[in-house]
Design a protein around this motif. Structure first.
Motif, PDB file in Angstrom:
ATOM      1  N   PHE A  52      -1.845   6.132  10.695  1.00  6.72           N
ATOM      2  CA  PHE A  52      -1.950   4.905   9.872  1.00  6.72           C
ATOM      3  C   PHE A  52      -1.388   3.812  10.405  1.00  6.72           C
ATOM      4  N   GLU A  53      -0.036   3.945  10.736  1.00 10.42           N
ATOM      5  CA  GLU A  53       0.906   2.845  11.369  1.00 10.42           C
ATOM      6  C   GLU A  53       0.171   2.151  12.850  1.00 10.42           C
ATOM      7  N   LYS A  54      -0.130   3.264  13.480  1.00  7.71           N
ATOM      8  CA  LYS A  54      -0.956   2.877  14.890  1.00  7.71           C
ATOM      9  C   LYS A  54      -2.291   2.214  14.622  1.00  7.71           C
ATOM     10  N   ILE A  55      -2.881   2.429  13.673  1.00 10.54           N
ATOM     11  CA  ILE A  55      -4.226   2.075  13.504  1.00 10.54           C
ATOM     12  C   ILE A  55      -3.815   0.812  12.895  1.00 10.54           C
ATOM     13  N   THR A  56      -3.230   0.509  11.816  1.00  6.69           N
ATOM     14  CA  THR A  56      -3.025  -1.118  11.136  1.00  6.69           C
ATOM     15  C   THR A  56      -2.201  -1.917  12.252  1.00  6.69           C
TER      16      THR A  56
ATOM     17  N   ASP B 251      -5.736  -9.854   3.002  1.00  7.93           N
ATOM     18  CA  ASP B 251      -6.773  -9.245   4.046  1.00  7.93           C
ATOM     19  C   ASP B 251      -6.110  -7.921   4.497  1.00  7.93           C
ATOM     20  N   MET B 252      -4.975  -7.979   4.837  1.00  9.84           N
ATOM     21  CA  MET B 252      -4.372  -6.723   5.620  1.00  9.84           C
ATOM     22  C   MET B 252      -4.198  -5.788   4.433  1.00  9.84           C
ATOM     23  N   ASP B 253      -3.736  -5.937   3.277  1.00 13.30           N
ATOM     24  CA  ASP B 253      -3.919  -4.849   2.216  1.00 13.30           C
ATOM     25  C   ASP B 253      -5.062  -4.252   2.166  1.00 13.30           C
ATOM     26  N   VAL B 254      -6.117  -5.088   2.092  1.00 15.49           N
ATOM     27  CA  VAL B 254      -7.467  -4.529   1.848  1.00 15.49           C
ATOM     28  C   VAL B 254      -7.684  -3.431   2.929  1.00 15.49           C
ATOM     29  N   PHE B 255      -7.371  -3.741   4.273  1.00 15.41           N
ATOM     30  CA  PHE B 255      -7.759  -3.142   5.403  1.00 15.41           C
ATOM     31  C   PHE B 255      -7.045  -1.784   5.525  1.00 15.41           C
ATOM     32  N   LYS B 256      -5.506  -1.896   5.168  1.00 14.52           N
ATOM     33  CA  LYS B 256      -4.607  -0.999   5.055  1.00 14.52           C
ATOM     34  C   LYS B 256      -5.304   0.119   4.000  1.00 14.52           C
ATOM     35  N   GLU B 257      -5.623  -0.263   2.893  1.00 14.02           N
ATOM     36  CA  GLU B 257      -6.018   0.546   1.754  1.00 14.02           C
ATOM     37  C   GLU B 257      -7.356   1.290   2.185  1.00 14.02           C
TER      38      GLU B 257
ATOM     39  N   VAL C 113       0.599  -1.182   0.004  1.00 11.81           N
ATOM     40  CA  VAL C 113       0.161  -0.060  -0.013  1.00 11.81           C
ATOM     41  C   VAL C 113       0.960   1.194   0.053  1.00 11.81           C
ATOM     42  N   ASP C 114       0.672   2.095  -0.959  1.00  8.02           N
ATOM     43  CA  ASP C 114       1.607   3.532  -1.007  1.00  8.02           C
ATOM     44  C   ASP C 114       1.053   4.286  -0.172  1.00  8.02           C
ATOM     45  N   THR C 115       1.717   4.439   1.023  1.00  4.77           N
ATOM     46  CA  THR C 115       1.729   5.831   1.907  1.00  4.77           C
ATOM     47  C   THR C 115       2.384   6.837   1.763  1.00  4.77           C
ATOM     48  N   SER C 116       3.090   6.788   0.690  1.00  4.12           N
ATOM     49  CA  SER C 116       4.074   8.144   0.414  1.00  4.12           C
ATOM     50  C   SER C 116       3.482   9.447   0.554  1.00  4.12           C
TER      51      SER C 116
END
Length: 130
Positions: A89-93, A109-115, A76-79
């Motif tokens: 973002f890091e805290k939540i995920t 599944d984790m990437d869907v959530f992160k997105e 997931v691109d967080t740039s």
């Protein structure tokens, strides 16, 4: 290739012993040997995903449905996030990975959530500007 052949080949490719796989899976060494020799005709469904994780592959590869044992890891691109947004973002995920995924790495599944989290953060940014 059959599932037993895939398990054995993958284990050997990774340089793992029967005992190492058995210990990580929480079963006897003889059970892993029986999986590999096809003595166990119906592997329990609850063993497939953990075994795939131990063998650093996917359940679909073990079942013979995919050809690539190590599909590219989705990202997931967080740039575009600010430092504060990235920390949030890091805290939540991170917390949710422990709570909902129980520490199990499930990249899809984790990437869907992160997105989804990323989209919420970006939507909140837009709302603050309006």
């Amino acid at each position: 290739m059959k599932i037993n052949e895939i398990i054995k080949k993958r284990r050997k490719d990774l340089g793992l012993t029967l005992k190492q796989v058995a210990d990580q899976l929480g079963v006897s060494e003889s059970l892993i040997s029986r999986y590999e020799s096809n003595d166990v005709k119906n592997m329990k469904v609850d063993k497939i995903a953990p075994l795939a994780k131990i063998l650093k592959t996917t359940p679909a590869y073990l079942m013979g449905w995919e050809d690539n044992p190590t599909p590219p890891k989705p990202t997931v691109d967080t740039s575009m996030l600010t430092e504060a947004e990235l920390a949030e973002f890091e805290k939540i995920t991170g917390v949710n990975q422990q709570l909902f995924f129980n520490g199990v790495e499930n990249d899809h599944d984790m990437d869907v959530f992160k997105e989804a989290v990323l989209n919420i953060i970006l939507a909140n940014r837009k709302d603050k500007k309006d």
